[in-house]
Design a protein around this motif. Structure first.
Motif, PDB file in Angstrom:
ATOM      1  N   PRO A  14      13.138 -29.683  19.774  1.00  0.00           N
ATOM      2  CA  PRO A  14      12.386 -30.903  19.481  1.00  0.00           C
ATOM      3  C   PRO A  14      13.062 -31.654  18.331  1.00  0.00           C
ATOM      4  CG  PRO A  14      10.886 -29.071  19.774  1.00  0.00           C
ATOM      5  CD  PRO A  14      12.286 -28.493  19.748  1.00  0.00           C
ATOM      6  N   GLY A  15      13.163 -32.970  18.483  1.00  0.00           N
ATOM      7  CA  GLY A  15      13.877 -33.772  17.502  1.00  0.00           C
ATOM      8  C   GLY A  15      15.335 -33.967  17.872  1.00  0.00           C
ATOM      9  N   ALA A  16      15.778 -33.307  18.948  1.00  0.00           N
ATOM     10  CA  ALA A  16      17.129 -33.491  19.494  1.00  0.00           C
ATOM     11  C   ALA A  16      18.233 -33.419  18.435  1.00  0.00           C
ATOM     12  CB  ALA A  16      17.207 -34.808  20.268  1.00  0.00           C
ATOM     13  N   LYS A  17      18.072 -32.487  17.516  1.00  0.00           N
ATOM     14  CA  LYS A  17      19.065 -32.295  16.448  1.00  0.00           C
ATOM     15  C   LYS A  17      19.364 -33.607  15.705  1.00  0.00           C
ATOM     16  CE  LYS A  17      22.116 -29.979  18.976  1.00  0.00           C
ATOM     17  NZ  LYS A  17      23.249 -29.161  19.410  1.00  0.00           N
ATOM     18  N   GLY A  18      18.314 -34.382  15.457  1.00  0.00           N
ATOM     19  CA  GLY A  18      18.460 -35.582  14.633  1.00  0.00           C
ATOM     20  C   GLY A  18      18.829 -36.849  15.364  1.00  0.00           C
ATOM     21  N   LEU A  19      18.961 -36.813  16.681  1.00  0.00           N
ATOM     22  CA  LEU A  19      19.267 -38.037  17.422  1.00  0.00           C
ATOM     23  C   LEU A  19      18.026 -38.923  17.513  1.00  0.00           C
ATOM     24  CD1 LEU A  19      21.409 -36.855  20.459  1.00  0.00           C
ATOM     25  CD2 LEU A  19      22.157 -38.156  18.486  1.00  0.00           C
ATOM     26  N   ILE A  32       6.183 -54.749  19.341  1.00  0.00           N
ATOM     27  CA  ILE A  32       7.184 -55.467  18.534  1.00  0.00           C
ATOM     28  C   ILE A  32       7.342 -56.920  18.967  1.00  0.00           C
ATOM     29  CG2 ILE A  32       9.634 -55.549  17.931  1.00  0.00           C
ATOM     30  CD1 ILE A  32       9.637 -52.493  18.031  1.00  0.00           C
ATOM     31  N   HIS A  33       7.321 -57.186  20.255  1.00  0.00           N
ATOM     32  CA  HIS A  33       7.503 -58.545  20.796  1.00  0.00           C
ATOM     33  C   HIS A  33       8.817 -59.165  20.318  1.00  0.00           C
ATOM     34  CE1 HIS A  33       3.417 -58.110  22.143  1.00  0.00           C
ATOM     35  NE2 HIS A  33       3.013 -57.907  20.922  1.00  0.00           N
ATOM     36  N   ASP A  34       9.898 -58.468  20.604  1.00  0.00           N
ATOM     37  CA  ASP A  34      11.222 -58.929  20.189  1.00  0.00           C
ATOM     38  C   ASP A  34      12.131 -58.983  21.413  1.00  0.00           C
ATOM     39  OD1 ASP A  34      13.772 -59.356  19.193  1.00  0.00           O
ATOM     40  OD2 ASP A  34      13.677 -57.741  17.709  1.00  0.00           O
ATOM     41  N   PRO A  35      12.373 -60.178  21.950  1.00  0.00           N
ATOM     42  CA  PRO A  35      13.202 -60.275  23.154  1.00  0.00           C
ATOM     43  C   PRO A  35      14.666 -59.923  22.897  1.00  0.00           C
ATOM     44  CG  PRO A  35      12.717 -62.461  22.295  1.00  0.00           C
ATOM     45  CD  PRO A  35      11.910 -61.481  21.491  1.00  0.00           C
ATOM     46  N   PHE A  36      15.082 -59.854  21.637  1.00  0.00           N
ATOM     47  CA  PHE A  36      16.470 -59.563  21.309  1.00  0.00           C
ATOM     48  C   PHE A  36      16.707 -58.100  20.936  1.00  0.00           C
ATOM     49  CE2 PHE A  36      15.726 -64.047  20.003  1.00  0.00           C
ATOM     50  CZ  PHE A  36      16.405 -64.623  21.065  1.00  0.00           C
ATOM     51  N   ALA A  37      15.655 -57.285  20.896  1.00  0.00           N
ATOM     52  CA  ALA A  37      15.808 -55.868  20.551  1.00  0.00           C
ATOM     53  C   ALA A  37      16.794 -55.221  21.519  1.00  0.00           C
ATOM     54  CB  ALA A  37      14.457 -55.168  20.605  1.00  0.00           C
ATOM     55  N   LYS A  38      17.570 -54.298  21.006  1.00  0.00           N
ATOM     56  CA  LYS A  38      18.595 -53.613  21.800  1.00  0.00           C
ATOM     57  C   LYS A  38      18.352 -52.108  21.790  1.00  0.00           C
ATOM     58  CE  LYS A  38      21.260 -57.269  22.422  1.00  0.00           C
ATOM     59  NZ  LYS A  38      20.574 -58.180  23.312  1.00  0.00           N
ATOM     60  N   GLY A  39      18.812 -51.455  22.865  1.00  0.00           N
ATOM     61  CA  GLY A  39      18.779 -50.006  22.914  1.00  0.00           C
ATOM     62  C   GLY A  39      19.840 -49.428  21.999  1.00  0.00           C
ATOM     63  N   CYS A  40      19.563 -48.227  21.509  1.00  0.00           N
ATOM     64  CA  CYS A  40      20.493 -47.631  20.545  1.00  0.00           C
ATOM     65  C   CYS A  40      20.320 -46.112  20.557  1.00  0.00           C
ATOM     66  CB  CYS A  40      20.171 -48.188  19.160  1.00  0.00           C
ATOM     67  SG  CYS A  40      21.070 -47.455  17.797  1.00  0.00           S
ATOM     68  N   LEU A  41      21.418 -45.389  20.526  1.00  0.00           N
ATOM     69  CA  LEU A  41      21.405 -43.947  20.319  1.00  0.00           C
ATOM     70  C   LEU A  41      22.088 -43.728  18.982  1.00  0.00           C
ATOM     71  CD1 LEU A  41      20.774 -41.133  21.450  1.00  0.00           C
ATOM     72  CD2 LEU A  41      23.065 -41.143  22.456  1.00  0.00           C
ATOM     73  N   PHE A  42      21.331 -43.255  18.005  1.00  0.00           N
ATOM     74  CA  PHE A  42      21.832 -43.166  16.647  1.00  0.00           C
ATOM     75  C   PHE A  42      21.842 -41.715  16.180  1.00  0.00           C
ATOM     76  CE2 PHE A  42      21.440 -43.273  12.030  1.00  0.00           C
ATOM     77  CZ  PHE A  42      22.433 -44.178  11.702  1.00  0.00           C
ATOM     78  N   GLY A  43      22.886 -41.360  15.454  1.00  0.00           N
ATOM     79  CA  GLY A  43      22.984 -40.038  14.858  1.00  0.00           C
ATOM     80  C   GLY A  43      23.879 -39.086  15.631  1.00  0.00           C
ATOM     81  N   LEU A  44      24.542 -39.598  16.649  1.00  0.00           N
ATOM     82  CA  LEU A  44      25.375 -38.771  17.509  1.00  0.00           C
ATOM     83  C   LEU A  44      26.561 -38.191  16.744  1.00  0.00           C
ATOM     84  CD1 LEU A  44      25.498 -38.010  20.543  1.00  0.00           C
ATOM     85  CD2 LEU A  44      26.972 -39.994  20.861  1.00  0.00           C
ATOM     86  N   ASP A  45      26.770 -36.888  16.930  1.00  0.00           N
ATOM     87  CA  ASP A  45      27.961 -36.259  16.365  1.00  0.00           C
ATOM     88  C   ASP A  45      28.499 -35.231  17.363  1.00  0.00           C
ATOM     89  OD1 ASP A  45      26.684 -33.712  15.982  1.00  0.00           O
ATOM     90  OD2 ASP A  45      25.964 -34.331  14.019  1.00  0.00           O
ATOM     91  N   LEU A  46      29.543 -34.529  16.998  1.00  0.00           N
ATOM     92  CA  LEU A  46      30.218 -33.623  17.924  1.00  0.00           C
ATOM     93  C   LEU A  46      29.406 -32.380  18.274  1.00  0.00           C
ATOM     94  CD1 LEU A  46      33.868 -33.884  16.554  1.00  0.00           C
ATOM     95  CD2 LEU A  46      32.918 -34.937  18.623  1.00  0.00           C
ATOM     96  N   THR A  47      28.298 -32.138  17.579  1.00  0.00           N
ATOM     97  CA  THR A  47      27.481 -30.961  17.892  1.00  0.00           C
ATOM     98  C   THR A  47      26.461 -31.234  18.986  1.00  0.00           C
ATOM     99  OG1 THR A  47      25.725 -31.416  16.274  1.00  0.00           O
ATOM    100  CG2 THR A  47      27.674 -30.196  15.488  1.00  0.00           C
TER     101      THR A  47
END
Length: 178
Positions: A14-19, A32-47
């Motif tokens: 759970p927590g996907a190792k910080g992703l 949020i009502h933000d038409p400009f919001a973008k998808g993002c995967l943050f925190g990715l590392d080699l582990t």
């Protein structure tokens, strides 16, 4: 392929190792009502593994659900119950993450197709084939997904909210033509 991904996600903690995943692939609606919001995967590392990434995707969607629920609560409209519907009901990790992250149990009925099934019930009521109070017989509860709050999810949710706030200007700029 989804069954394999689900197995891999189940093996990830759970927590996907910080992703952290922001699921805003076509803007963001409630709350949020933000038409400009973008998808993002943050925190990715080699582990990180593919299972961690898929789990982060499922948890990111669940964080969005928590944000919507919290918005209702802030407006004095705490949900009396949550019913799980749609394709996510077929994924055990997603169902459990949604309950754990939101802090609400979810009710899972026999039919999970959602709005269209509710529409059919209302039509049956309208033509006298069902009574308004018959919804439990029309679509009985099959199970309840119990919330199991986890500290890691509270931390991830706080960071999920911050990540959107700290990247929304970049997302808006990316939406403007060059």
């Amino acid at each position: 392929a989804f069954a394999l991904l689900a197995e891999e996600a189940e093996a990830a903690p759970p927590g996907a190792k910080g992703l952290i995943f922001l699921p805003s692939f076509s803007g963001e609606r409630t709350p949020i009502h933000d038409p400009f919001a973008k998808g993002c995967l943050f925190g990715l590392d080699l582990t990180h593994s593919r299972g961690d990434i898929y789990r982060a995707v499922l948890e990111g969607i669940a964080h969005g659900t928590r944000h919507a629920i919290e918005t209702y609560c802030e407006l004095g409209q705490t949900p009396a119950r949550l019913l799980a519907v749609g394709g996510g009901t077929k994924n055990r990790i997603w169902r459990q993450a949604t309950s754990d992250i939101s802090g609400f149990d979810q009710i899972l009925c026999e039919k999970t197709i959602g709005a269209s099934y509710g529409d059919a019930f209302m039509a049956a009521v309208a033509i006298g084939q069902a009574e308004v109070g018959d919804i439990a017989a029309w679509n009985p509860v099959s199970s309840t997904i119990r919330a199991e709050p986890r500290a890691v999810y509270d931390r991830q949710y706080r960071l999920f909210r911050r990540l959107y706030e700290q990247t929304k200007d970049i997302a808006a700029e990316l939406s403007r033509p060059v």
